[in-house]
Design an enzyme around this catalytic site. Structure first.
Site, short mmCIF file in Angstrom:
data_model
loop_
_atom_site.label_atom_id
_atom_site.label_comp_id
_atom_site.label_asym_id
_atom_site.label_seq_id
_atom_site.Cartn_x
_atom_site.Cartn_y
_atom_site.Cartn_z
N LYS A 28 0.84 -1.20 0.00
CA LYS A 28 0.00 0.00 0.00
C LYS A 28 0.87 1.25 0.00
O LYS A 28 0.64 2.18 -0.76
CB LYS A 28 -0.92 0.01 1.23
CG LYS A 28 -2.12 -0.91 1.08
CD LYS A 28 -2.86 -1.10 2.40
CE LYS A 28 -3.89 -2.20 2.26
NZ LYS A 28 -4.43 -2.69 3.52
N GLN A 73 -5.29 -1.44 9.39
CA GLN A 73 -5.19 -2.80 8.84
C GLN A 73 -5.85 -3.80 9.78
O GLN A 73 -5.60 -3.80 10.98
CB GLN A 73 -3.71 -3.16 8.62
CG GLN A 73 -3.47 -4.49 7.94
CD GLN A 73 -3.94 -4.53 6.49
OE1 GLN A 73 -3.92 -3.55 5.78
NE2 GLN A 73 -4.38 -5.70 6.06
N ASP A 84 -11.60 2.84 3.73
CA ASP A 84 -12.01 1.43 3.70
C ASP A 84 -13.53 1.30 3.54
O ASP A 84 -14.02 0.24 3.17
CB ASP A 84 -11.65 0.76 5.03
CG ASP A 84 -10.43 -0.14 4.92
OD1 ASP A 84 -10.18 -0.68 3.82
OD2 ASP A 84 -9.75 -0.32 5.94
N1 GUN Z 1 -7.39 -6.80 5.91
C1 GUN Z 1 -7.71 -7.56 4.82
N2 GUN Z 1 -8.36 -6.83 3.90
C2 GUN Z 1 -8.46 -5.59 4.40
C3 GUN Z 1 -9.02 -4.38 3.90
O1 GUN Z 1 -9.57 -4.29 2.80
N3 GUN Z 1 -8.90 -3.30 4.73
C4 GUN Z 1 -8.32 -3.38 5.95
N4 GUN Z 1 -8.28 -2.28 6.68
N5 GUN Z 1 -7.79 -4.47 6.44
C5 GUN Z 1 -7.86 -5.58 5.65
#
Ligand code: GUN
Length: 296
Positions: free
Chosen positions: A55, A99, A122
């Site tokens: 990311k 996350q 998100d």
């Molecule tokens: N963990 C796995 N997929 C995601 C996601 O799309 N967003 C977040 N914040 N954590 C994750």
């Protein structure tokens, strides 16, 4: 199955990142605005570490600012909420992603709902869930929005199509259902208690698999000509001793022989998730600055 029937998520994501990069350049030049994304990682989960690194790299590659906060597993909920309050108040941060999963001693929804809904890239905040469900301008969860973009690219107008989603998670299944309802599909959400799942799947013009069970969905569950979106990313033992490989929730070879189009694993939905996260960050930055949103 011919290659053109494989939906190339990697290429699609690359194209989207190119458009995002152009939009960021315009925001910088015309509005002196550099979108910023803060990613918060608590603990040492190896898969999460890989995601967070990717990311950060892709955020910078698109010309945006990346703020990474790595906290130890022992971080208290109070300390995490304090960091989120600081990020909410920071004008250079337009998007905040915490996350998941979080360590067991932290209540996930409390943390998600502490993020300013306008910075919730998100789309997990209950306000954004409600906005999405009612058709208001929401931050939309990245994975399902990526799936919708690929479906619309393939099929054009989705009106009247039968869509079956296997899986009812807050992250994928439920927001996917909301998006497909808005796109005028007839939507069924199937799950572990669904009776005769193969028969339900066979109704689908669009089948979205998001259950997290390796190769559960077989070729004879798929209506000939259907479009199949496989959200699953499952690690299973490879033929070679000690090695692992990734498979989806769909038995790919069997399904590809019946479907008119299908996303592979890896290289399908996965690459789209981060690209949409970057898109959401640009949209969030524009909304916060009162600038017209680019079409991305
Ligand atoms: N963990 C796995 N997929 C995601 C996601 O799309 N967003 C977040 N914040 N954590 C994750």
């Amino acid at each position: 199955m011919a290659d053109e029937n494989i939906i190339d998520g990697k290429a699609f994501a690359e194209t989207l990142r190119g458009r995002i990069g152009d939009a960021v350049t315009s925001l910088k030049n015309d509005h002196a605005l550099t979108p910023g994304l803060a990613v918060v990682l608590v603990g040492e989960d190896p898969a999460s570490q890989v995601y967070v690194r990717n990311k950060g790299k892709q955020t910078i590659a698109c010309g945006m600012e990346s703020f990474e906060h790595r906290l130890p597993d022992s971080t208290t909920q109070a300390a995490l909420l304090e960091l989120i309050a600081q990020l909410n108040a920071d004008d250079s941060v337009h998007g905040i992603l915490v996350q998941l999963p979080l360590p067991d001693h932290i209540e996930e929804q409390a943390v998600i709902d502490a993020v300013d809904p306008e910075k919730d890239v998100d789309g997990f905040h209950v306000i954004n869930t409600g906005r999405l469900a009612t058709g208001a301008a929401a931050m939309v969860p990245c994975t399902p929005l990526g799936c919708l973009m690929m479906l619309q690219d393939r099929l054009g107008d989705l009106s009247g199509l039968e869509a079956v989603i296997v899986g009812r998670s807050n992250i994928v299944g439920k927001p996917m259902a909301a998006l497909l309802i808005s796109a005028n599909c007839t939507v069924t959400v199937a799950h572990s208690r669904t009776r005769d799942l193969p028969a339900v799947c066979r109704r689908a013009d669009i089948l979205v698999a998001a259950v997290g069970r390796p190769e559960m969905i077989r070729g004879d569950w798929i209506k000939p000509g259907a479009t199949v979106i496989d959200v699953g990313i499952n690690r299973v033992p490879a033929a070679e001793e000690g090695k692992m490989r990734l498979v989806g929730d769909v038995a790919f070879e069997e399904a590809a022989a019946v479907a008119s189009a299908i996303t592979p694993v890896p290289g399908g939905v996965g690459p789209m998730t981060i690209a949409v996260l970057l898109r959401n960050t640009v949209i969030a930055a524009c909304r916060q600055a009162g600038i017209a949103e680019p079409t991305l």
